[in-house]
Design an enzyme around this catalytic site. Structure first.
Site, PDB file in Angstrom:
ATOM      1  N   LYS A   2       0.803  -1.232   0.000  1.00  0.00           N
ATOM      2  CA  LYS A   2       0.000   0.000   0.000  1.00  0.00           C
ATOM      3  C   LYS A   2       0.838   1.287   0.000  1.00  0.00           C
ATOM      4  CE  LYS A   2      -2.142  -1.471   3.675  1.00  0.00           C
ATOM      5  NZ  LYS A   2      -3.039  -1.713   4.787  1.00  0.00           N
ATOM      6  N   ASP A  58      -5.607  -6.278  10.125  1.00  0.00           N
ATOM      7  CA  ASP A  58      -6.933  -5.630  10.180  1.00  0.00           C
ATOM      8  C   ASP A  58      -8.074  -6.578   9.793  1.00  0.00           C
ATOM      9  OD1 ASP A  58      -5.982  -5.604   7.582  1.00  0.00           O
ATOM     10  OD2 ASP A  58      -6.485  -3.509   7.177  1.00  0.00           O
TER      11      ASP A  58
HETATM   12  C1  GLC Z   1      -2.680  -4.820   2.339  1.00  0.00           C
HETATM   13  C2  GLC Z   1      -1.902  -5.507   3.456  1.00  0.00           C
HETATM   14  C3  GLC Z   1      -2.796  -6.398   4.274  1.00  0.00           C
HETATM   15  C4  GLC Z   1      -4.008  -5.619   4.749  1.00  0.00           C
HETATM   16  C5  GLC Z   1      -4.712  -4.979   3.571  1.00  0.00           C
HETATM   17  C6  GLC Z   1      -5.920  -4.155   4.001  1.00  0.00           C
HETATM   18  O1  GLC Z   1      -3.087  -5.775   1.432  1.00  0.00           O
HETATM   19  O2  GLC Z   1      -0.835  -6.252   2.898  1.00  0.00           O
HETATM   20  O3  GLC Z   1      -2.108  -6.935   5.381  1.00  0.00           O
HETATM   21  O4  GLC Z   1      -4.873  -6.469   5.441  1.00  0.00           O
HETATM   22  O5  GLC Z   1      -3.817  -4.157   2.877  1.00  0.00           O
HETATM   23  O6  GLC Z   1      -5.562  -3.124   4.840  1.00  0.00           O
END
Ligand code: GLC
Length: 482
Positions: A169, A205
C-alpha cells in the site's frame, strides 16, 4: 478475455442502453436522447462506440470470474501447503487458533507521514501518538495492555510477535521488513521511558474485523477489508493447513490471513489486466506486486479512473478534448471522487460538477457528467466483482452452510453500490446451498485488536494468579510439612 462481453456488461448498459436492468440506466438513456438533436445523434453514436471500445476491457464475462476463482483456489492451496508455501505468492499466514487500547497502523491515517521515515522514526512516532493519547485521557500512570492492528503481511510467530515480510500500500520504511514489529514498538516505548504500555497482541486488520464481529455473531467466519488495500482472512480447518505444526486440540481450526492482495503476482491475472492497470502497477512503489489489490482497492481506483479519463480527453471524447492540468497529475483523482460521482442520482450532477470544479475543468456538459459517471461505475463494478470472486472462492472452499462476512474499509463503507454489487455477484458465484451475509464492521479492525489484547491480558493475569496460587499452595504445603 473470453467472449460474451455483450451479454455481461450491465455497467455499460447502465449508461447507454435500454436493456439495463438498473435504475440508473433507466434514468440515463432517455435523457441522453433528449439532450441530443437528430443530426448530432449520428456523431453521438460514433462517440459512444469509441467510448465503449476504450472501456470494454473493464467488463469481464462470467467465464472470466470463474477462471479467476479457479486460479485463486489454486493459489490458496499452494499457500497452505507445506511444500508449496515457500514459493507461493498468496501467503495464507496462520494467525490465531482458539475460541475466541487499540492502535491501528495501516490505512490512510498514517501513510502520508510514513513514506519519509525510517523504521526507528516510524516507531518513535507511533510511541509518541500513544503517549499523546494517554496524556489526553489521563492514563499516563496506568500500565496498559495494547492491541496493535498492523495491516501488512506478517509471519506470525506468536500472539505478540509478527515479522513483517514486505510493505504494501505505498509504504516503504527502511529497517522494518524482516523484523518483529512488536519488538520495534517496545524498543521505541522504552526509548521514551514515559509510558507503560505492554503490547499483548498484534493482528492484521482483517483478523480485527473478523474478531469484532465474531464476538457477537458466531457464524462470522470471514474478515474482509476493502479500503486503501484489500485482504481477507477466514477460519480454516487444521486438516487443510499443511503447514500447521501447532497443537491439534479443539477447536481444530485456525484463522488464516490470506494476504490475497498478492494474487496475480505470478501472472495469474494478466488475462484481465488493462493498459491502465499496467500503468498503475508500473508507476507504483512496488511494481509487479499486489496485482489483485491494485485492481480493487481505494489506493488505486481513482488513478485507474483518471487514466481512462485522460485517454478519453486525448481522443476528443470528453470535455471537448480539453481536460485540465490537474487531471493530468498522477494521483490527483481521488477514489472518494468515484463514490461521490456515483452517488449522484439525478440530472443535477451536483457531486460530479463539484469534482470537476476541484479538478479545475472549466467547460463541461451534461454528457461529460454521464460519461465520467459511467467510467467510475465500470471500474468500481469490476472491483466489487473481483472482490466477490475472492469471497465466493473462500465460501466454496469453506463449505459452511451459513457464513457472515465482516467487512471494514472506506471503499466498502462510502461507495454507494459496493455492497449491493457484491451481494448480487457472490450469490451468482457461490455453490448452491451456501448462504452468506456481508456485515459492516465499524472500525472492526481497531476494536478487534483491543479485544484480542484484552483477552490476552486476562489470560496472562489468570496464568499469573494460578502461578501465585500454586506458589501459595506450595508454601502452605511446605508450612504443613514442617
Ligand atoms: C494490504 C496488506 C494487508 C491488509 C490490507 C488491508 O493488502 O498487505 O495486510 O490487510 O492491505 O488493509
Amino acid at each position: 478475455m473470453s467472449g460474451g462481453v455483450k451479454v455481461a456488461n450491465p455497467q455499460l448498459n447502465r449508461a447507454f442502453s435500454e436493456d439495463a436492468g438498473r435504475e440508473v440506466a433507466k434514468r440515463q438513456r432517455p435523457k441522453l436522447k433528449r439532450s441530443l438533436s437528430a443530426n448530432v445523434r449520428l456523431s453521438f453514436e460514433e462517440k459512444r462506440r469509441k467510448i465503449e471500445n476504450i472501456v470494454r476491457p473493464f467488463i469481464l464475462s462470467d467465464d472470466d470470474y470463474h477462471k479467476i476463482m479457479d486460479k485463486m483456489l489454486d493459489n490458496f492451496n499452494k499457500g497452505l501447503g507445506k511444500e508449496t508455501h515457500p514459493k507461493a505468492r498468496v501467503k495464507m499466514f496462520q494467525t490465531y487458533k482458539g475460541d475466541f487500547l487499540a492502535l491501528d497502523l495501516g490505512g490512510t491515517n498514517f501513510r502520508v507521514l510514513l513514506v519519509s521515515l525510517d523504521g526507528k522514526e516510524l516507531f518513535d512516532h507511533i510511541a509518541e501518538c500513544i503517549f499523546k493519547f494517554m496524556k489526553d485521557h489521563n492514563l499516563i500512570d496506568k500500565v496498559l495492555p495494547l492491541g496493535f492492528t498492523f495491516s501488512f503481511p506478517c509471519r506470525q510467530a506468536g500472539l505478540d510477535k509478527a515479522i513483517l515480510t514486505s510493505w504494501t500500500k505505498g509504504f516503504k520504511c527502511e529497517g522494518v521488513e524482516g523484523n518483529d514489529i512488536v519488538q520495534l514498538l517496545h524498543e521505541a516505548i522504552e526509548r521514551r521511558g514515559d509510558i507503560k504500555v505492554n503490547c499483548m497482541a498484534v493482528i492484521n486488520d482483517t483478523v480485527g474485523a473478523l474478531m469484532s464481529c465474531a464476538h457477537s455473531d458466531n457464524l462470522c467466519a470471514i474478515g474482509l477489508i476493502l479500503g486503501t488495500g484489500t485482504n481477507a482472512c477466514y477460519i480454516e480447518r487444521l486438516e487443510n493447513v499443511g503447514l500447521w505444526d501447532g497443537d491439534w486440540d479443539e477447536p481444530q481450526q485456525v484463522i488464516i490471513n490470506t494476504e490475497w492482495g498478492a494474487f496475480g503476482d505470478d501472472g495469474a491475472l494478466n488475462f484481465i489486466m488493462t493498459e491502465y492497470d499496467q500503468k498503475v502497477d508500473k508507476r507504483s512503489i512496488n511494481p509487479g506486486k499486489q496485482v489483485y489489490e491494485k485492481m480493487i482497492s481505494g489506493m488505486y481506483m481513482g488513478e485507474i479512473v483518471r487514466l481512462v479519463l485522460v485517454k478519453l480527453v486525448k481522443h476528443g471524447l470528453l470535455f471537448g478534448g480539453r481536460g485540465s492540468e490537474e487531471l493530468k497529475q498522477m494521483g490527483r483523482f481521488y477514489t472518494k471522487y468515484v463514490s461521490e460521482i456515483e452517488s449522484d442520482v439525478d440530472d443535477h450532477f451536483k457531486n460530479t460538477k463539484q469534482v470537476f470544479e476541484e479538478l479545475e475543468i472549466p467547460n463541461h456538459t451534461e454528457e461529460d457528467c454521464r460519461i465520467v459517471q459511467h467510467v467510475c461505475c465500470l471500474i468500481s463494478t469490476r472491483a466489487a466483482y473481483l472482490a466477490s470472486a475472492g469471497i465466493a472462492c473462500l465460501l466454496n472452499k469453506m463449505g459452511r452452510p451459513d457464513v457472515a462476512v465482516a467487512v471494514d474499509g472506506s471503499l466498502y463503507r462510502f461507495h454507494p453500490h459496493f455492497h449491493d454489487l457484491m451481494m448480487e455477484r457472490i450469490q451468482q458465484l457461490v455453490n448452491p446451498g451456501i448462504t452468506f451475509r456481508l456485515m459492516l464492521s465499524h472500525d472492526g479492525s481497531g476494536k478487534g485488536a483491543a479485544l484480542v489484547a484484552a483477552v490476552a491480558h486476562r489470560v496472562a493475569e489468570e496464568k499469573q494468579n494460578k502461578q501465585q496460587e500454586l506458589a501459595n499452595g506450595m508454601h502452605n504445603l511446605a508450612v504443613d510439612t514442617y
